[in-house]
Design a protein around this motif. Structure first.
Motif, PDB file in Angstrom:
ATOM      1  N   ALA A 216      15.737 -26.032 -27.454  1.00 45.43           N
ATOM      2  CA  ALA A 216      16.168 -26.284 -26.085  1.00 45.43           C
ATOM      3  C   ALA A 216      14.925 -26.289 -25.209  1.00 45.43           C
ATOM      4  O   ALA A 216      14.199 -25.295 -25.154  1.00 45.43           O
ATOM      5  CB  ALA A 216      17.155 -25.215 -25.625  1.00 45.43           C
ATOM      6  N   ARG A 217      14.688 -27.405 -24.537  1.00 46.48           N
ATOM      7  CA  ARG A 217      13.484 -27.570 -23.735  1.00 46.48           C
ATOM      8  C   ARG A 217      13.843 -27.522 -22.257  1.00 46.48           C
ATOM      9  O   ARG A 217      14.602 -28.353 -21.767  1.00 46.48           O
ATOM     10  CB  ARG A 217      12.799 -28.896 -24.063  1.00 46.48           C
ATOM     11  N   THR A 218      13.321 -26.541 -21.572  1.00 47.13           N
ATOM     12  CA  THR A 218      13.423 -26.485 -20.117  1.00 47.13           C
ATOM     13  C   THR A 218      12.046 -26.775 -19.565  1.00 47.13           C
ATOM     14  O   THR A 218      11.110 -27.076 -20.305  1.00 47.13           O
ATOM     15  CB  THR A 218      13.901 -25.105 -19.644  1.00 47.13           C
TER      16      THR A 218
ATOM     17  N   ALA B 238      14.137 -26.352 -10.007  1.00 52.08           N
ATOM     18  CA  ALA B 238      14.460 -27.782 -10.055  1.00 52.08           C
ATOM     19  C   ALA B 238      13.968 -28.404 -11.352  1.00 52.08           C
ATOM     20  O   ALA B 238      14.633 -29.255 -11.939  1.00 52.08           O
ATOM     21  CB  ALA B 238      13.847 -28.494  -8.851  1.00 52.08           C
ATOM     22  N   GLY B 239      12.792 -27.988 -11.797  1.00 56.67           N
ATOM     23  CA  GLY B 239      12.269 -28.511 -13.057  1.00 56.67           C
ATOM     24  C   GLY B 239      13.129 -28.136 -14.234  1.00 56.67           C
ATOM     25  O   GLY B 239      13.202 -28.857 -15.224  1.00 56.67           O
ATOM     26  N   GLY B 240      13.792 -26.989 -14.157  1.00 55.90           N
ATOM     27  CA  GLY B 240      14.682 -26.575 -15.226  1.00 55.90           C
ATOM     28  C   GLY B 240      15.879 -27.494 -15.351  1.00 55.90           C
ATOM     29  O   GLY B 240      16.499 -27.580 -16.414  1.00 55.90           O
ATOM     30  N   VAL B 241      16.237 -28.184 -14.261  1.00 54.46           N
ATOM     31  CA  VAL B 241      17.341 -29.132 -14.301  1.00 54.46           C
ATOM     32  C   VAL B 241      16.860 -30.489 -14.812  1.00 54.46           C
ATOM     33  O   VAL B 241      17.494 -31.125 -15.638  1.00 54.46           O
ATOM     34  CB  VAL B 241      17.975 -29.281 -12.898  1.00 54.46           C
ATOM     35  N   VAL B 242      15.710 -30.923 -14.332  1.00 49.96           N
ATOM     36  CA  VAL B 242      15.231 -32.265 -14.648  1.00 49.96           C
ATOM     37  C   VAL B 242      14.631 -32.334 -16.044  1.00 49.96           C
ATOM     38  O   VAL B 242      14.985 -33.198 -16.836  1.00 49.96           O
ATOM     39  CB  VAL B 242      14.193 -32.714 -13.606  1.00 49.96           C
ATOM     40  N   LEU B 243      13.707 -31.440 -16.362  1.00 44.77           N
ATOM     41  CA  LEU B 243      13.010 -31.479 -17.637  1.00 44.77           C
ATOM     42  C   LEU B 243      13.772 -30.635 -18.647  1.00 44.77           C
ATOM     43  O   LEU B 243      13.415 -29.504 -18.943  1.00 44.77           O
ATOM     44  CB  LEU B 243      11.571 -30.969 -17.466  1.00 44.77           C
ATOM     45  N   TYR B 244      14.832 -31.208 -19.190  1.00 47.47           N
ATOM     46  CA  TYR B 244      15.733 -30.418 -20.020  1.00 47.47           C
ATOM     47  C   TYR B 244      16.316 -31.291 -21.120  1.00 47.47           C
ATOM     48  O   TYR B 244      16.829 -32.376 -20.857  1.00 47.47           O
ATOM     49  CB  TYR B 244      16.854 -29.869 -19.150  1.00 47.47           C
ATOM     50  N   ARG B 245      16.175 -30.863 -22.357  1.00 46.72           N
ATOM     51  CA  ARG B 245      16.812 -31.555 -23.464  1.00 46.72           C
ATOM     52  C   ARG B 245      17.019 -30.589 -24.615  1.00 46.72           C
ATOM     53  O   ARG B 245      16.349 -29.553 -24.708  1.00 46.72           O
ATOM     54  CB  ARG B 245      16.010 -32.772 -23.910  1.00 46.72           C
ATOM     55  N   VAL B 246      17.948 -30.961 -25.498  1.00 41.81           N
ATOM     56  CA  VAL B 246      18.248 -30.156 -26.675  1.00 41.81           C
ATOM     57  C   VAL B 246      18.180 -31.077 -27.886  1.00 41.81           C
ATOM     58  O   VAL B 246      18.817 -32.139 -27.901  1.00 41.81           O
ATOM     59  CB  VAL B 246      19.636 -29.500 -26.572  1.00 41.81           C
ATOM     60  N   GLU B 247      17.402 -30.663 -28.887  1.00 38.55           N
ATOM     61  CA  GLU B 247      17.266 -31.441 -30.107  1.00 38.55           C
ATOM     62  C   GLU B 247      17.722 -30.618 -31.306  1.00 38.55           C
ATOM     63  O   GLU B 247      17.431 -29.422 -31.392  1.00 38.55           O
ATOM     64  CB  GLU B 247      15.817 -31.879 -30.303  1.00 38.55           C
ATOM     65  N   LEU B 248      18.433 -31.272 -32.228  1.00 38.07           N
ATOM     66  CA  LEU B 248      18.922 -30.613 -33.427  1.00 38.07           C
ATOM     67  C   LEU B 248      18.048 -30.995 -34.615  1.00 38.07           C
ATOM     68  O   LEU B 248      17.729 -32.175 -34.800  1.00 38.07           O
ATOM     69  CB  LEU B 248      20.376 -31.016 -33.710  1.00 38.07           C
ATOM     70  N   PHE B 249      17.677 -29.982 -35.400  1.00 37.56           N
ATOM     71  CA  PHE B 249      16.872 -30.160 -36.596  1.00 37.56           C
ATOM     72  C   PHE B 249      17.620 -29.559 -37.779  1.00 37.56           C
ATOM     73  O   PHE B 249      18.567 -28.792 -37.600  1.00 37.56           O
ATOM     74  CB  PHE B 249      15.511 -29.472 -36.425  1.00 37.56           C
ATOM     75  N   PRO B 250      17.209 -29.864 -39.014  1.00 38.74           N
ATOM     76  CA  PRO B 250      17.893 -29.261 -40.170  1.00 38.74           C
ATOM     77  C   PRO B 250      17.867 -27.740 -40.162  1.00 38.74           C
ATOM     78  O   PRO B 250      18.804 -27.097 -40.634  1.00 38.74           O
ATOM     79  CB  PRO B 250      17.103 -29.823 -41.364  1.00 38.74           C
ATOM     80  N   SER B 251      16.806 -27.150 -39.610  1.00 38.98           N
ATOM     81  CA  SER B 251      16.676 -25.690 -39.640  1.00 38.98           C
ATOM     82  C   SER B 251      17.197 -25.000 -38.379  1.00 38.98           C
ATOM     83  O   SER B 251      17.382 -23.787 -38.376  1.00 38.98           O
ATOM     84  CB  SER B 251      15.210 -25.302 -39.843  1.00 38.98           C
ATOM     85  N   GLY B 252      17.405 -25.743 -37.296  1.00 39.62           N
ATOM     86  CA  GLY B 252      17.852 -25.122 -36.051  1.00 39.62           C
ATOM     87  C   GLY B 252      17.812 -26.105 -34.907  1.00 39.62           C
ATOM     88  O   GLY B 252      17.770 -27.322 -35.111  1.00 39.62           O
ATOM     89  N   LEU B 253      17.824 -25.566 -33.693  1.00 41.82           N
ATOM     90  CA  LEU B 253      17.765 -26.423 -32.508  1.00 41.82           C
ATOM     91  C   LEU B 253      16.645 -25.960 -31.588  1.00 41.82           C
ATOM     92  O   LEU B 253      16.213 -24.806 -31.640  1.00 41.82           O
ATOM     93  CB  LEU B 253      19.103 -26.433 -31.763  1.00 41.82           C
TER      94      LEU B 253
END
Length: 198
Positions: free
Chosen positions: A103-105, A86-101
């Protein structure tokens, strides 16, 4: 919403990311840029929080005995699995940076360098990044914004080809601490109930 960067075979109805001439018309948003994702369903928070209350309560009511010790262990393991998923669904975001991305679960923070991405494809509500034989699928993107997200990723990927990249290994996320907290609460309730630790 599926887990973010799942390795394995992904077969969405994908199309290639926009070509370079189309990308030049689009400006990259200020970085780091958080990829727009659909909000988590209401039941995800409920599923995430219930084990923190129910399992410690059940463990504190069990009688002392060998079968109860087994029940405590099983309840704790099952509840920890529920919290993790369940935490993998709720606490989840993706951020883009100049060098890469990134993914936060709930359990891990995974990084992927743009220079490691060989191809970017657009799905119905996802963007698929190919890294050698592996495919990383970013799910939960609103359908009307998948092309935009893929275009930004493609621009950043092309810009990174001439820069030196420092790669990062996956590291634990906040969910790891929450699962450990859950285990302490679940087993601790049983130990305190029968004065084993005090």
């Amino acid at each position: 919403m599926s887990p973010p960067m799942g390795n394995g075979s992904v077969e969405p109805a994908t199309t290639p990311a926009p070509h370079q001439d189309q990308q030049q018309e689009q400006e990259v948003p200020p970085l780091p840029w958080r990829v727009p994702l659909d909000p988590a369903p209401w039941w995800a928070w409920t599923l995430f929080l219930l084990p923190f209350v129910l399992v410690p309560a059940l463990n504190s009511w069990l009688w002392m005995g060998a079968r109860d010790m087994l029940a405590v262990g099983l309840l704790t393991i099952i509840g920890a699995s529920v919290v993790r998923v369940a935490g993998g669904v709720v606490l989840y975001r993706v951020e883009l940076f100049p060098s890469g991305l990134k993914a936060r679960t709930s359990m891990l923070i995974r990084s992927l360098a743009w220079q490691d991405v060989g191809k970017i494809e657009v799905g119905e509500d996802s963007v698929v990044l190919t890294r050698g034989p592996d495919e990383h699928e970013i799910n939960g993107i609103p359908k009307d914004r998948t092309a935009e997200v893929a275009a930004v990723m493609e621009i950043l990927r092309e810009r990174s080809l001439t820069t030196r990249v420092r790669r990062h290994r996956p590291r634990p996320g906040i969910g790891t601490l929450l699962v450990l907290l859950y285990v302490v609460l679940s087993i601790g309730a049983f130990l305190l109930r029968w004065h084993i630790v005090i």
